[in-house]
Scaffold this motif. Sequence first.
Motif, PDB file in Angstrom:
ATOM      1  N   UNK A 153       0.811  -1.170  -0.036  1.00 60.65           N
ATOM      2  CA  UNK A 153      -0.055   0.154  -0.107  1.00 60.65           C
ATOM      3  C   UNK A 153       1.068   1.384   0.082  1.00 60.65           C
ATOM      4  N   UNK A 154       1.911   1.333   0.742  1.00 57.76           N
ATOM      5  CA  UNK A 154       2.652   2.602   0.571  1.00 57.76           C
ATOM      6  C   UNK A 154       3.316   2.627  -0.826  1.00 57.76           C
ATOM      7  N   UNK A 155       3.468   1.715  -1.243  1.00 54.89           N
ATOM      8  CA  UNK A 155       4.035   1.759  -2.893  1.00 54.89           C
ATOM      9  C   UNK A 155       3.321   2.264  -3.873  1.00 54.89           C
ATOM     10  N   UNK A 156       1.941   1.775  -3.465  1.00 52.72           N
ATOM     11  CA  UNK A 156       1.031   2.127  -4.286  1.00 52.72           C
ATOM     12  C   UNK A 156       0.552   3.608  -4.114  1.00 52.72           C
ATOM     13  N   UNK A 157       0.737   4.093  -2.686  1.00 51.83           N
ATOM     14  CA  UNK A 157       0.219   5.465  -2.347  1.00 51.83           C
ATOM     15  C   UNK A 157       1.283   6.379  -2.953  1.00 51.83           C
ATOM     16  N   UNK A 158       2.460   5.789  -3.158  1.00 52.24           N
ATOM     17  CA  UNK A 158       3.469   6.659  -3.856  1.00 52.24           C
ATOM     18  C   UNK A 158       3.296   7.018  -5.460  1.00 52.24           C
ATOM     19  N   UNK A 159       3.035   5.777  -5.956  1.00 53.23           N
ATOM     20  CA  UNK A 159       2.450   5.859  -7.185  1.00 53.23           C
ATOM     21  C   UNK A 159       1.385   7.004  -7.596  1.00 53.23           C
ATOM     22  N   UNK A 160       0.537   6.962  -6.690  1.00 53.07           N
ATOM     23  CA  UNK A 160      -0.706   7.857  -6.919  1.00 53.07           C
ATOM     24  C   UNK A 160      -0.225   9.410  -7.269  1.00 53.07           C
ATOM     25  N   UNK A 161       0.675   9.730  -6.360  1.00 52.55           N
ATOM     26  CA  UNK A 161       1.129  10.927  -6.622  1.00 52.55           C
ATOM     27  C   UNK A 161       2.673  11.267  -6.976  1.00 52.55           C
ATOM     28  N   UNK A 162       3.269  10.272  -7.421  1.00 53.59           N
ATOM     29  CA  UNK A 162       4.650   9.930  -7.674  1.00 53.59           C
ATOM     30  C   UNK A 162       5.516  10.881  -6.374  1.00 53.59           C
ATOM     31  N   UNK A 163       5.197  10.283  -5.452  1.00 49.78           N
ATOM     32  CA  UNK A 163       5.721  10.622  -4.084  1.00 49.78           C
ATOM     33  C   UNK A 163       7.046  10.438  -3.881  1.00 49.78           C
ATOM     34  N   UNK A 164       7.768  11.384  -3.385  1.00 47.32           N
ATOM     35  CA  UNK A 164       9.266  11.338  -3.194  1.00 47.32           C
ATOM     36  C   UNK A 164       9.545  10.983  -1.660  1.00 47.32           C
ATOM     37  N   UNK A 165      10.792  11.116  -1.194  1.00 44.14           N
ATOM     38  CA  UNK A 165      11.169  10.960   0.143  1.00 44.14           C
ATOM     39  C   UNK A 165      10.429  11.897   1.090  1.00 44.14           C
ATOM     40  N   UNK A 166      10.183  13.230   0.732  1.00 47.36           N
ATOM     41  CA  UNK A 166       9.753  14.096   1.625  1.00 47.36           C
ATOM     42  C   UNK A 166       8.123  13.798   1.725  1.00 47.36           C
ATOM     43  N   UNK A 167       7.597  13.134   0.826  1.00 44.75           N
ATOM     44  CA  UNK A 167       6.264  12.847   0.904  1.00 44.75           C
ATOM     45  C   UNK A 167       6.049  11.560   1.746  1.00 44.75           C
ATOM     46  N   UNK A 168       7.088  10.765   1.432  1.00 41.31           N
ATOM     47  CA  UNK A 168       6.867   9.329   2.698  1.00 41.31           C
ATOM     48  C   UNK A 168       7.228   9.926   4.057  1.00 41.31           C
ATOM     49  N   UNK A 169       8.222  10.791   4.338  1.00 38.18           N
ATOM     50  CA  UNK A 169       8.399  11.369   5.637  1.00 38.18           C
ATOM     51  C   UNK A 169       7.267  12.148   6.172  1.00 38.18           C
ATOM     52  N   UNK A 170       6.515  12.808   5.372  1.00 35.19           N
ATOM     53  CA  UNK A 170       5.234  13.401   5.745  1.00 35.19           C
ATOM     54  C   UNK A 170       4.085  12.463   6.229  1.00 35.19           C
TER      55      UNK A 170
END
Length: 366
Positions: A153-170
Amino acid sequence: MRRVMLGVGVFVAVTAIAQTGVGAGQTAPQGATAPAGDAAAGKLHYTFGNTSCTNCHGVEGQGAFGPALAGGRLTFERFRAYVRNPLARMPAYPESELTDQEIADMVAYFATIPAGAKPLAWRTPLPEGAPRGQQLAISIVGCAQCHGATFETPRHGAAEVSGDFDWFKRQVYDHTNAMREHWAQIDRSLQPLTPLPSGPPGRNRIRMGNYSPSRLPEATLKEMWAWMNDIGLYLPVLRGRITPAEPTPAARAYTVEVINTAVKGKGITTEGITVQVALPAGVTLVSATGNGYQGVHHSEEAKADVAAWKIPSLVAGDRQVFTVTLSAPASTLKGTMTWAKPAVKADGEIEFALAGPGGRGGRGGV
Ligand code: HEC
Ligand code: HEC
């Protein structure tokens, strides 16, 4: 060995702080009277409600990755203090996701269950030879007790918004805000279930609490992030849906939709998608439409004849629609999708099926 030592370190810290009674920044009301708890309501909040506490503490509070909660050992004040400001591996749950009243109800519920039941096995066990990032996720920090061994699910969430490390950290340190902002960008009409305004379909709370950077340092998060990148950070946000194209139960024509549900203009593009729909035994394909139709072939994996399509690329928010007409109505119809890019080492296939009445018909949430 390193893992064991880290685990010990965490527990030393817990004991040290636990002896002082209150953690830094704790906001337990001094002398406030506990709300009267309702055990039946507590069972609902804990077991079926908007929380995922059971992933770590067991369905009846018998313990698993986390300690046992059953037996009425903890007072409302202690229980609340821990939930609002945990000392080690558990995320913190603010009032917005778990109210004082709900906590009091849980305390009343656990008082009705005798202590001493055998703890359950971990929901996500540590595989043999797990790399360091996966050890962190599963056994040291514990995120994977909710997210599963490959962090789908976190990998899926990252794909939804092209999340980077800052996205992950938040998402980890300020999850309850970051997640609502994330959901606000999602186009609900592309999602499998009926939407709620501020949450995922079917619930209105956030299940993952907030982690404190002082207990979960950024350097540790970076190690987990590197591991996620290694498996393939972006798990395509494809959704498949099959719906009858004519009235059921006599339907022989079906619509197959493939949707990239990522945020338009932001989420990832998926390339080299192969879509297959398996024909039920004894049923043949009368006709099929749609770009990239490849005909019918026998698939050993599906143990069936499959109709196949190829989609060169699908950008965030786009969809492709195909149709199949069969020789007879199908009670079940199943499909799969695989893709070439982004490349992933785990979770490389998405399954979907004919949506029953109120059925999901596609990949779901967490
Ligand atoms: C990621 C796994 C995880 C989740 C999810 C989780 N906990 Fe915990 N919990 C733990 C662990 C591990 C501990 C032991 C101390 C530590 O490492 O934080 C703990 C400790 C506690 C304690 C203190 C127990 C004691 O004996 O002092 C309470 C109370 C508690 N959790 C309640 C909850 C509730 C309520 C929820 C859901 C809102 C929840 N936990 C969700 C892992 C989790
Ligand atoms: C109590 C179970 C639980 C634990 C423990 C947990 N998560 Fe989550 N996480 C969720 C759920 C459920 C969501 C979806 C939104 C929500 O919180 O309800 C989510 C969402 C996320 C997201 C946003 C993208 C998405 O939609 O999946 C990221 C990134 C994430 N988690 C990473 C982590 C990391 C890293 C950890 C450990 C430090 C962790 N999670 C621990 C349950 C959990």
